[in-house]
Design a protein around this motif. Structure first.
Motif, PDB file in Angstrom:
ATOM      1  N   ASP A   1      -4.195 -14.105  -1.084  1.00  0.00           N
ATOM      2  CA  ASP A   1      -2.827 -13.611  -1.212  1.00  0.00           C
ATOM      3  C   ASP A   1      -2.616 -12.830  -2.503  1.00  0.00           C
ATOM      4  N   ALA A   2      -3.675 -12.677  -3.324  1.00  0.00           N
ATOM      5  CA  ALA A   2      -3.563 -11.961  -4.601  1.00  0.00           C
ATOM      6  C   ALA A   2      -3.724 -10.461  -4.371  1.00  0.00           C
ATOM      7  N   TYR A   3      -2.861  -9.689  -5.040  1.00  0.00           N
ATOM      8  CA  TYR A   3      -2.855  -8.224  -4.895  1.00  0.00           C
ATOM      9  C   TYR A   3      -2.922  -7.634  -6.294  1.00  0.00           C
ATOM     10  N   MET A   4      -3.900  -6.717  -6.546  1.00  0.00           N
ATOM     11  CA  MET A   4      -4.129  -6.187  -7.888  1.00  0.00           C
ATOM     12  C   MET A   4      -4.063  -4.664  -7.870  1.00  0.00           C
ATOM     13  N   VAL A   5      -3.274  -4.087  -8.795  1.00  0.00           N
ATOM     14  CA  VAL A   5      -3.198  -2.627  -8.937  1.00  0.00           C
ATOM     15  C   VAL A   5      -3.307  -2.279 -10.416  1.00  0.00           C
ATOM     16  N   VAL A   6      -3.604  -0.989 -10.687  1.00  0.00           N
ATOM     17  CA  VAL A   6      -3.720  -0.505 -12.055  1.00  0.00           C
ATOM     18  C   VAL A   6      -3.154   0.905 -12.129  1.00  0.00           C
ATOM     19  N   SER A   7      -2.608   1.266 -13.269  1.00  0.00           N
ATOM     20  CA  SER A   7      -2.176   2.632 -13.548  1.00  0.00           C
ATOM     21  C   SER A   7      -2.760   3.041 -14.894  1.00  0.00           C
TER      22      SER A   7
ATOM     23  N   HIS B   1       5.375   2.610 -17.043  1.00  0.00           N
ATOM     24  CA  HIS B   1       6.552   2.927 -16.220  1.00  0.00           C
ATOM     25  C   HIS B   1       6.211   2.818 -14.737  1.00  0.00           C
ATOM     26  N   TYR B   2       5.053   3.371 -14.357  1.00  0.00           N
ATOM     27  CA  TYR B   2       4.673   3.363 -12.941  1.00  0.00           C
ATOM     28  C   TYR B   2       4.512   1.933 -12.430  1.00  0.00           C
ATOM     29  N   VAL B   3       3.836   1.089 -13.204  1.00  0.00           N
ATOM     30  CA  VAL B   3       3.593  -0.290 -12.755  1.00  0.00           C
ATOM     31  C   VAL B   3       4.893  -1.090 -12.734  1.00  0.00           C
ATOM     32  N   ALA B   4       5.762  -0.862 -13.707  1.00  0.00           N
ATOM     33  CA  ALA B   4       7.045  -1.575 -13.721  1.00  0.00           C
ATOM     34  C   ALA B   4       7.880  -1.210 -12.499  1.00  0.00           C
ATOM     35  N   ASP B   5       7.932   0.080 -12.181  1.00  0.00           N
ATOM     36  CA  ASP B   5       8.662   0.498 -10.977  1.00  0.00           C
ATOM     37  C   ASP B   5       8.027  -0.096  -9.728  1.00  0.00           C
ATOM     38  N   MET B   6       6.697  -0.165  -9.715  1.00  0.00           N
ATOM     39  CA  MET B   6       5.985  -0.754  -8.581  1.00  0.00           C
ATOM     40  C   MET B   6       6.366  -2.225  -8.419  1.00  0.00           C
ATOM     41  N   ALA B   7       6.424  -2.964  -9.534  1.00  0.00           N
ATOM     42  CA  ALA B   7       6.753  -4.394  -9.478  1.00  0.00           C
ATOM     43  C   ALA B   7       8.166  -4.614  -8.945  1.00  0.00           C
ATOM     44  N   LEU B   8       9.120  -3.812  -9.403  1.00  0.00           N
ATOM     45  CA  LEU B   8      10.501  -3.966  -8.938  1.00  0.00           C
ATOM     46  C   LEU B   8      10.613  -3.681  -7.444  1.00  0.00           C
TER      47      LEU B   8
ATOM     48  N   ASP C   1       0.837  -1.218   0.000  1.00  0.00           N
ATOM     49  CA  ASP C   1       0.000   0.000   0.000  1.00  0.00           C
ATOM     50  C   ASP C   1       0.864   1.258   0.000  1.00  0.00           C
ATOM     51  N   GLN C   2       1.962   1.218   0.740  1.00  0.00           N
ATOM     52  CA  GLN C   2       2.873   2.368   0.749  1.00  0.00           C
ATOM     53  C   GLN C   2       3.504   2.581  -0.620  1.00  0.00           C
ATOM     54  N   LEU C   3       3.782   1.474  -1.325  1.00  0.00           N
ATOM     55  CA  LEU C   3       4.377   1.585  -2.657  1.00  0.00           C
ATOM     56  C   LEU C   3       3.386   2.153  -3.672  1.00  0.00           C
ATOM     57  N   THR C   4       2.081   1.886  -3.494  1.00  0.00           N
ATOM     58  CA  THR C   4       1.091   2.446  -4.426  1.00  0.00           C
ATOM     59  C   THR C   4       1.081   3.970  -4.356  1.00  0.00           C
ATOM     60  N   GLU C   5       1.249   4.518  -3.152  1.00  0.00           N
ATOM     61  CA  GLU C   5       1.312   5.971  -3.008  1.00  0.00           C
ATOM     62  C   GLU C   5       2.576   6.522  -3.655  1.00  0.00           C
ATOM     63  N   LYS C   6       3.659   5.773  -3.530  1.00  0.00           N
ATOM     64  CA  LYS C   6       4.946   6.230  -4.069  1.00  0.00           C
ATOM     65  C   LYS C   6       4.937   6.250  -5.594  1.00  0.00           C
ATOM     66  N   HIS C   7       4.303   5.257  -6.215  1.00  0.00           N
ATOM     67  CA  HIS C   7       4.396   5.104  -7.672  1.00  0.00           C
ATOM     68  C   HIS C   7       3.131   5.542  -8.410  1.00  0.00           C
ATOM     69  N   ASN C   8       2.196   6.178  -7.722  1.00  0.00           N
ATOM     70  CA  ASN C   8       1.012   6.748  -8.374  1.00  0.00           C
ATOM     71  C   ASN C   8       0.190   5.685  -9.107  1.00  0.00           C
ATOM     72  N   VAL C   9      -0.051   4.567  -8.430  1.00  0.00           N
ATOM     73  CA  VAL C   9      -0.911   3.526  -8.981  1.00  0.00           C
ATOM     74  C   VAL C   9      -2.094   3.336  -8.038  1.00  0.00           C
ATOM     75  N   TYR C  10      -3.164   2.740  -8.558  1.00  0.00           N
ATOM     76  CA  TYR C  10      -4.394   2.575  -7.773  1.00  0.00           C
ATOM     77  C   TYR C  10      -4.568   1.109  -7.386  1.00  0.00           C
ATOM     78  N   LYS C  11      -4.784   0.871  -6.095  1.00  0.00           N
ATOM     79  CA  LYS C  11      -5.029  -0.488  -5.601  1.00  0.00           C
ATOM     80  C   LYS C  11      -6.481  -0.847  -5.882  1.00  0.00           C
ATOM     81  N   VAL C  12      -6.686  -1.900  -6.670  1.00  0.00           N
ATOM     82  CA  VAL C  12      -8.042  -2.300  -7.046  1.00  0.00           C
ATOM     83  C   VAL C  12      -8.649  -3.201  -5.985  1.00  0.00           C
ATOM     84  N   GLU C  13      -7.958  -4.280  -5.628  1.00  0.00           N
ATOM     85  CA  GLU C  13      -8.505  -5.194  -4.629  1.00  0.00           C
ATOM     86  C   GLU C  13      -7.451  -6.204  -4.199  1.00  0.00           C
TER      87      GLU C  13
END
Length: 515
Positions: free
Chosen positions: A434-440, A451-458, A418-430
């Motif tokens: 153990d599954a975690y889903m985000v979108v940009s 770019h945002y999602v790739a940085d989030m994944a790393l 959740d902290q990383l979503t704020e850092k990389h400007n992505v939205y947490k969907v649900e």
């Protein structure tokens, strides 16, 4: 400022606009009952204009902080009169013109043509305007006819000492402005007024003219307000000043620490020229807002005249003031409780908003609040990037630890994500298990979604070194799948509504993570 802005927007000249404001204001105040005051000011237009200076005095009790203008009539004839207007506010000349014309039309069915003869701005901030009012002043002829037929029978003789006792707050002064005689009421609270210049003892608050013999004679139709220049030192029964000994003579409940303005005597009344005396007599009445002010100025109820309502006004005003104070205190208590309730409501509303915005994007939630149907919030996003992740061997880990340990493990991991979503400007969907889903790129569109999602994944992979498998103590491992494309997003369902994404892009990203 408002008038100037309106003039610029509408293209109407400022004088014409202020004139229209004046006309409209007379009609506007009629909606609140003030037209009844205007209607009873005089039988004819001339009567209204001669009493215009006193109009604001009638409103003093409703608006105690009012700083009214001053009006004075002269050079009256059957075709009109000259009106002097003085005010400490500038820029209202045409506003007054509109009011005068509308009053004549609305209340007296008389057409008044207003001509500005002279306008002067004085250094002390006073504006003086001389109007010439042209109208059919037939009442002037009637008045002169009555004056010519005045009864000349001699009146009953009245001794001067009786006169000064009946009017205890009168002041008699001559053309040299020296005080020749004062009433018994003023003698009780002032020492040696007689023989002094009246302007040395009193200031003239109304009308707004200099305190001269000529101005007094020219304004005999106006209400005069005199205020003593020096504060009054209340004396005790033993002749000592109660202010000097800390107010020991003050009755319980009176505030003896009043400021100097509260201890200045205010007199309101009329100036009359006495031909036989070659003097002007001011017949006034002291104005007291409450009993405390009366005490501080050294007056008593029996000092006031019995033939007018002075005593009734002071006593009734004090009683009404106490009732109003009690009512005001009660309203203030209610207001304080209401403010506290509103503050608590705001806090709860903020909590509700925060919870809602965690479930649904703010822009979508605001549309739902406005009454839009949930299906109308659905929107197509042509370019987004979606990320899925899950824990490697999650089923085996769960079989070896307690449910509370599972919850604690997932909470630690999701908190980092959740902290990383704020850092990389992505939205947490649900999150599902153990599954975690985000979108940009949705709900806020951006061309840097990949770019945002790739940085989030790393960063998600790097953060795993801080998380351990509770069953073995080894570092947790996760799988991540990413895909870009088009999706449809919107709120679905009535109970526990969620903002969801639909389309092949979602399915492909999920398969990228699981394979």
């Amino acid at each position: 400022k408002i008038a100037r802005a309106a003039s610029e927007v509408t293209g109407i000249d400022l004088p014409d606009l202020m004139d229209a404001f004046g006309v409209t204001f007379v009609s506007f105040v009629g909606q609140y009952g003030y037209d009844r005051i205007l209607r009873v000011l005089g039988r004819h237009v001339r009567d209204f204009l001669n009493g215009l200076d006193n109009l604001h005095e009638y409103l003093r009790f409703s608006y105690p902080k009012l700083q009214p203008p001053s009006f004075f009539c002269e050079e009256e004839s059957s075709m009109g009169l000259t009106l002097h207007y003085r005010s400490r506010r500038r820029g209202f000349v045409h506003y007054v013109k509109g009011q005068l014309r509308q009053v004549g039309f609305l209340f007296y069915q008389t057409e008044i043509n207003v001509e500005v003869l002279k306008e002067t701005d004085h250094a002390e901030g006073l504006t003086h305007v001389v109007f010439r009012l042209h109208f059919n002043n037939r009442a002037y002829k009637i008045n002169r006819h009555h004056l010519g037929n005045t009864c000349t029978d001699s009146l009953l003789p009245v001794r001067s000492d009786v006169f000064f006792e009946v009017f205890p707050f009168n002041v008699v002064f001559g053309e040299d402005m020296l005080i020749r005689r004062v009433g018994i009421g003023l003698q009780n609270i002032f020492e040696k007024l007689e023989g002094r210049q009246i302007e040395e003892s009193f200031t003239l608050n109304r009308p707004l003219v200099k305190f001269t013999w000529e101005n007094v004679l020219n304004h005999t139709n106006n209400l005069f307000e005199l205020v003593s220049r020096l504060p009054i030192e209340r004396t005790s029964l033993h002749g000592k000043s109660s202010m000097s000994d800390g107010g020991s003579d003050a009755p319980e409940g009176f505030n003896t620490l009043a400021n100097e303005n509260d201890r200045c005597l205010t007199l309101k009344g009329q100036m009359m020229f006495m031909e036989d005396w070659k003097s002007v007599i001011f017949i006034g009445t002291p104005i007291m807002e409450n009993l405390e002010q009366m005490f501080m100025t050294g007056l008593y109820i029996n000092d006031l005249s019995m033939h007018d309502s002075s005593r009734d006004l002071v006593l009734a005003g004090t009683q009404q003031s106490a009732e109003l104070k009690l009512a005001l205190d009660q309203e203030q208590q209610k207001s304080s409780k209401l403010e506290e309730s509103m503050r608590m409501l705001d806090v709860e509303m903020k909590k509700t908003d925060e919870l809602l915005y965690q479930m649904i994007p703010k822009a979508v939630a605001d549309r739902l609040r406005k009454g839009e149907a949930s299906v109308e919030t659905c929107e197509v996003f042509q370019e987004v990037t979606i990320l899925f992740s899950d824990v490697v061997g999650f089923t085996k880990i769960c079989s070896r630890i307690t449910p509370m340990q599972v919850v604690s493990m997932l909470n630690s991991m999701y908190t980092l994500f959740d902290q990383l979503t704020e850092k990389h400007n992505v939205y947490k969907v649900e999150t599902i298990g153990d599954a975690y889903m985000v979108v940009s790129g949705a709900p806020e569109k951006t061309r840097f979604h990949a770019h945002y999602v790739a940085d989030m994944a790393l960063d998600m992979l790097r953060s795993m070194k801080h998380l351990q498998d509770p069953s073995t103590g080894d570092t947790l491992q996760i799988r991540i799948g990413v895909h870009s494309g088009m999706v449809v997003a919107g709120v679905v369902g009535l109970k526990m509504p969620r903002w969801c994404l639909f389309g092949d892009t979602v399915n492909t990203a999920s398969r990228m993570e699981s394979s």
